[in-house]
Scaffold this motif. Structure first.
Motif, PDB file in Angstrom:
ATOM      1  N   PHE A  45       0.828  -1.208   0.000  1.00 18.82           N
ATOM      2  CA  PHE A  45       0.000   0.000   0.000  1.00 18.82           C
ATOM      3  C   PHE A  45       0.862   1.259   0.000  1.00 18.82           C
ATOM      4  O   PHE A  45       0.456   2.299  -0.518  1.00 18.82           O
ATOM      5  CB  PHE A  45      -0.926   0.010   1.218  1.00 18.82           C
ATOM      6  CG  PHE A  45      -1.922  -1.121   1.223  1.00 18.82           C
ATOM      7  CD1 PHE A  45      -2.588  -1.486   0.068  1.00 18.82           C
ATOM      8  CD2 PHE A  45      -2.193  -1.822   2.380  1.00 18.82           C
ATOM      9  CE1 PHE A  45      -3.500  -2.523   0.065  1.00 18.82           C
ATOM     10  CE2 PHE A  45      -3.104  -2.854   2.393  1.00 18.82           C
ATOM     11  CZ  PHE A  45      -3.756  -3.217   1.236  1.00 18.82           C
ATOM     12  N   ALA A  46       2.045   1.169   0.583  1.00 21.47           N
ATOM     13  CA  ALA A  46       2.941   2.325   0.600  1.00 21.47           C
ATOM     14  C   ALA A  46       3.316   2.735  -0.823  1.00 21.47           C
ATOM     15  O   ALA A  46       3.353   3.927  -1.159  1.00 21.47           O
ATOM     16  CB  ALA A  46       4.198   2.003   1.410  1.00 21.47           C
ATOM     17  N   ASP A  47       3.571   1.739  -1.670  1.00 23.05           N
ATOM     18  CA  ASP A  47       3.946   2.032  -3.050  1.00 23.05           C
ATOM     19  C   ASP A  47       2.736   2.195  -3.963  1.00 23.05           C
ATOM     20  O   ASP A  47       2.808   2.870  -4.996  1.00 23.05           O
ATOM     21  CB  ASP A  47       4.833   0.908  -3.601  1.00 23.05           C
ATOM     22  CG  ASP A  47       6.182   0.835  -2.910  1.00 23.05           C
ATOM     23  OD1 ASP A  47       6.624   1.880  -2.379  1.00 23.05           O
ATOM     24  OD2 ASP A  47       6.775  -0.265  -2.877  1.00 23.05           O
ATOM     25  N   HIS A  48       1.619   1.587  -3.572  1.00 21.18           N
ATOM     26  CA  HIS A  48       0.413   1.611  -4.412  1.00 21.18           C
ATOM     27  C   HIS A  48      -0.806   1.907  -3.537  1.00 21.18           C
ATOM     28  O   HIS A  48      -1.624   1.013  -3.274  1.00 21.18           O
ATOM     29  CB  HIS A  48       0.236   0.269  -5.133  1.00 21.18           C
ATOM     30  CG  HIS A  48       1.356  -0.100  -6.046  1.00 21.18           C
ATOM     31  ND1 HIS A  48       1.412   0.347  -7.359  1.00 21.18           N
ATOM     32  CD2 HIS A  48       2.465  -0.851  -5.841  1.00 21.18           C
ATOM     33  CE1 HIS A  48       2.509  -0.129  -7.930  1.00 21.18           C
ATOM     34  NE2 HIS A  48       3.164  -0.859  -7.035  1.00 21.18           N
ATOM     35  N   PRO A  49      -0.968   3.134  -3.069  1.00 21.02           N
ATOM     36  CA  PRO A  49      -2.093   3.451  -2.177  1.00 21.02           C
ATOM     37  C   PRO A  49      -3.453   3.219  -2.822  1.00 21.02           C
ATOM     38  O   PRO A  49      -4.443   3.024  -2.111  1.00 21.02           O
ATOM     39  CB  PRO A  49      -1.867   4.933  -1.847  1.00 21.02           C
ATOM     40  CG  PRO A  49      -0.975   5.459  -2.929  1.00 21.02           C
ATOM     41  CD  PRO A  49      -0.103   4.305  -3.313  1.00 21.02           C
ATOM     42  N   GLU A  50      -3.513   3.219  -4.146  1.00 21.83           N
ATOM     43  CA  GLU A  50      -4.794   2.983  -4.819  1.00 21.83           C
ATOM     44  C   GLU A  50      -5.333   1.575  -4.556  1.00 21.83           C
ATOM     45  O   GLU A  50      -6.538   1.317  -4.692  1.00 21.83           O
ATOM     46  CB  GLU A  50      -4.647   3.204  -6.331  1.00 21.83           C
ATOM     47  CG  GLU A  50      -3.881   2.140  -7.099  1.00 21.83           C
ATOM     48  CD  GLU A  50      -2.358   2.270  -7.006  1.00 21.83           C
ATOM     49  OE1 GLU A  50      -1.658   1.468  -7.648  1.00 21.83           O
ATOM     50  OE2 GLU A  50      -1.889   3.181  -6.296  1.00 21.83           O
ATOM     51  N   LEU A  51      -4.441   0.675  -4.144  1.00 22.18           N
ATOM     52  CA  LEU A  51      -4.871  -0.698  -3.893  1.00 22.18           C
ATOM     53  C   LEU A  51      -5.744  -0.817  -2.645  1.00 22.18           C
ATOM     54  O   LEU A  51      -6.486  -1.804  -2.493  1.00 22.18           O
ATOM     55  CB  LEU A  51      -3.656  -1.622  -3.750  1.00 22.18           C
ATOM     56  CG  LEU A  51      -2.756  -1.748  -4.982  1.00 22.18           C
ATOM     57  CD1 LEU A  51      -1.590  -2.686  -4.677  1.00 22.18           C
ATOM     58  CD2 LEU A  51      -3.545  -2.253  -6.180  1.00 22.18           C
ATOM     59  N   LEU A  52      -5.662   0.156  -1.748  1.00 27.19           N
ATOM     60  CA  LEU A  52      -6.497   0.118  -0.547  1.00 27.19           C
ATOM     61  C   LEU A  52      -7.964  -0.060  -0.921  1.00 27.19           C
ATOM     62  O   LEU A  52      -8.673  -0.878  -0.331  1.00 27.19           O
ATOM     63  CB  LEU A  52      -6.318   1.398   0.274  1.00 27.19           C
ATOM     64  CG  LEU A  52      -5.140   1.470   1.228  1.00 27.19           C
ATOM     65  CD1 LEU A  52      -4.981   2.879   1.765  1.00 27.19           C
ATOM     66  CD2 LEU A  52      -5.318   0.477   2.368  1.00 27.19           C
ATOM     67  N   ARG A  53      -8.413   0.709  -1.904  1.00 26.62           N
ATOM     68  CA  ARG A  53      -9.789   0.594  -2.352  1.00 26.62           C
ATOM     69  C   ARG A  53      -9.946  -0.428  -3.480  1.00 26.62           C
ATOM     70  O   ARG A  53     -10.858  -1.254  -3.478  1.00 26.62           O
ATOM     71  CB  ARG A  53     -10.291   1.957  -2.829  1.00 26.62           C
ATOM     72  CG  ARG A  53     -11.732   2.009  -3.349  1.00 26.62           C
ATOM     73  CD  ARG A  53     -12.762   1.836  -2.246  1.00 26.62           C
ATOM     74  NE  ARG A  53     -13.252   0.477  -2.129  1.00 26.62           N
ATOM     75  CZ  ARG A  53     -14.024   0.050  -1.131  1.00 26.62           C
ATOM     76  NH1 ARG A  53     -14.370   0.865  -0.149  1.00 26.62           N
ATOM     77  NH2 ARG A  53     -14.445  -1.193  -1.086  1.00 26.62           N
ATOM     78  N   GLN A  54      -9.036  -0.368  -4.419  1.00 31.06           N
ATOM     79  CA  GLN A  54      -9.166  -1.154  -5.642  1.00 31.06           C
ATOM     80  C   GLN A  54      -9.207  -2.646  -5.374  1.00 31.06           C
ATOM     81  O   GLN A  54      -9.946  -3.391  -6.033  1.00 31.06           O
ATOM     82  CB  GLN A  54      -7.991  -0.819  -6.563  1.00 31.06           C
ATOM     83  CG  GLN A  54      -7.955  -1.578  -7.882  1.00 31.06           C
ATOM     84  CD  GLN A  54      -6.733  -1.175  -8.693  1.00 31.06           C
ATOM     85  OE1 GLN A  54      -6.496   0.003  -8.943  1.00 31.06           O
ATOM     86  NE2 GLN A  54      -5.942  -2.166  -9.076  1.00 31.06           N
ATOM     87  N   GLN A  55      -8.405  -3.120  -4.415  1.00 33.39           N
ATOM     88  CA  GLN A  55      -8.293  -4.562  -4.172  1.00 33.39           C
ATOM     89  C   GLN A  55      -8.962  -5.006  -2.872  1.00 33.39           C
ATOM     90  O   GLN A  55      -8.681  -6.098  -2.386  1.00 33.39           O
ATOM     91  CB  GLN A  55      -6.824  -4.982  -4.169  1.00 33.39           C
ATOM     92  CG  GLN A  55      -6.127  -4.801  -5.513  1.00 33.39           C
ATOM     93  CD  GLN A  55      -6.821  -5.546  -6.646  1.00 33.39           C
ATOM     94  OE1 GLN A  55      -7.125  -4.996  -7.693  1.00 33.39           O
ATOM     95  NE2 GLN A  55      -7.107  -6.829  -6.428  1.00 33.39           N
ATOM     96  N   PHE A  56      -9.859  -4.176  -2.357  1.00 33.54           N
ATOM     97  CA  PHE A  56     -10.629  -4.607  -1.186  1.00 33.54           C
ATOM     98  C   PHE A  56     -11.928  -5.225  -1.670  1.00 33.54           C
ATOM     99  O   PHE A  56     -12.690  -4.603  -2.419  1.00 33.54           O
ATOM    100  CB  PHE A  56     -10.919  -3.430  -0.260  1.00 33.54           C
ATOM    101  CG  PHE A  56     -11.689  -3.833   0.972  1.00 33.54           C
ATOM    102  CD1 PHE A  56     -11.055  -4.513   2.011  1.00 33.54           C
ATOM    103  CD2 PHE A  56     -13.045  -3.563   1.093  1.00 33.54           C
ATOM    104  CE1 PHE A  56     -11.758  -4.900   3.140  1.00 33.54           C
ATOM    105  CE2 PHE A  56     -13.755  -3.944   2.223  1.00 33.54           C
ATOM    106  CZ  PHE A  56     -13.114  -4.624   3.256  1.00 33.54           C
ATOM    107  N   GLY A  57     -12.207  -6.443  -1.243  1.00 33.67           N
ATOM    108  CA  GLY A  57     -13.390  -7.140  -1.709  1.00 33.67           C
ATOM    109  C   GLY A  57     -14.669  -6.623  -1.089  1.00 33.67           C
ATOM    110  O   GLY A  57     -15.603  -6.219  -1.774  1.00 33.67           O
TER     111      GLY A  57
END
Length: 375
Positions: free
Chosen positions: A344-356
């Motif tokens: 998440f530090a490198d890709h903060p967009e994953l917090l939302r994008q990859q949450f089921g």
């Protein structure tokens, strides 16, 4: 440490200590994009439990199962969902999922948030009890205070509802159970008095609550326990000694519940790698269990270490909060999946994008004495 607490710590109260070594075991299948399609678009859903009969069987009402979920709007950071959690009711039938809206009326919700619990359809076929955790207090500032409540309702044409009252069940005593009322905390490290799970013991006919707690007799940073309370003839609940202690091992033995098979009591819980004491043995985010021949133990870890099934090493946070139904089906929710080693530090967009934020694929268990495995 006072005399009472010394007896507890030494096991005089029948507490089984969990001391796992070399935790390895079965991995849950990888979650895919097809699995992550939301069942209630616009909401994040996580901890879930079914309406169940007193003997643990999932209730089926006119062809439908009724499921309770913790829910919240889809925040940019899904971690904020815990601060807005409400219990949502949905049902599953031949036509798929139906949304029945927020479960409890605002007037019956004593906390600032609603956290996990359980629900039972009583033997009369009509009376329903929803057990849940009130986090914080309604109308007051944010806190991690946790209280155990039950709402009384009835089973109607649209499932459980008609909630008439909400009562506090039992309070921590500060000796066996830490009084969980912290104003602030770090995820995984707050102290616990939550997750009430209802059980009718067929050996005695008595009703019990299992719950997630923290040891009151030991101030170790990692001092999770599985607690027990019993309902007396007058209807009042009384605390008993914990069933399981993980002092020095793990801070959170979450959502404990019992499934009965062949006269044995399989006590399941969920935990995460981050809540293990890093100075000792650690295990994956996964479903764990111990087994005994009677409710109060003594217990022994299933599969040698307690691990039933864990997230795969390639996706260690893909699912969480496992609930085993009376039929041996295992439900959970999709957490952060498909990260493929990214942070998440490198890709903060994953917090939302990859949450089921939706139920994970269901799997089944087989029971064989001290062995529990994926079917």
């Amino acid at each position: 440490m006072n005399t009472i607490n010394m007896k507890l710590a030494s096991g005089a109260g029948g507490i089984t200590a969990w001391r796992p070594t070399a935790i390895t075991g079965t991995e849950i299948a990888l979650i895919t994009a097809a699995d992550a399609a939301p069942i209630l678009p616009g909401l994040d859903l996580w901890d879930s439990w079914p309406l169940a009969h007193e003997d643990g069987r999932t209730a089926i009402v006119e062809g439908r199962q009724y499921w309770f979920f913790l829910s919240a709007p889809c925040f940019p950071d899904p971690g904020h969902r815990h601060n807005a959690a409400k219990i949502r009711l949905a049902s599953l039938g031949g036509d798929g999922w139906r949304d029945h809206g927020d479960c409890l009326p605002e007037a019956l919700s004593p906390g600032s948030r609603e956290w996990a619990g359980s629900a039972v359809l009583h033997a009369d076929g009509t009376s329903v009890t929803l057990l849940f955790t009130a986090a914080g207090r309604r109308g007051e500032g944010h806190s991690f205070e946790q209280r155990l409540f039950a709402a009384s309702g009835v089973l109607g044409s649209q499932g459980p509802g008609g909630w008439m009252r909400s009562d506090e069940l039992v309070r921590p005593d500060g000796a066996r159970y830490f009084i969980a009322a912290e104003g602030e905390g770090t995820p995984g490290m707050i102290k616990a008095f939550r997750d009430p799970a209802w059980l009718r013991d067929p050996a005695t006919g008595q009703a019990h609550l299992l719950f997630t707690g923290s040891a009151g007799w030991d101030d170790h940073a990692y001092n999770g326990v599985i607690g027990l309370a019993t309902q007396g003839a007058d209807g009042a609940w009384q605390l008993e000694d914990p069933l399981i202690s993980a002092v020095g091992v793990n801070n959170e033995l979450e959502r404990p519940h019992v499934v009965l098979r062949a006269g044995r009591y399989y006590l399941f819980w969920s935990t995460q790698r981050r809540t293990f004491d890093p100075a000792g043995e650690t295990g994956p985010n996964g479903l764990y269990a111990m087994v005994a021949d009677q409710l109060r133990g003594p217990y022994q870890p299933v599969n040698g270490t307690g691990l039933v099934a864990g997230n795969p090493a390639a996706e260690p946070t893909q699912s969480y909060s496992w609930w085993v139904t009376g039929e041996g089906e295992v439900w959970s929710f999709i957490d952060h999946w498909g990260l493929q080693g990214r942070s998440f530090a490198d890709h903060p967009e994953l917090l939302r994008q990859q949450f089921g934020g939706t139920p994970a694929p269901v799997f089944r268990l087989t029971f064989d004495g001290v062995r529990v495995s994926l079917a």
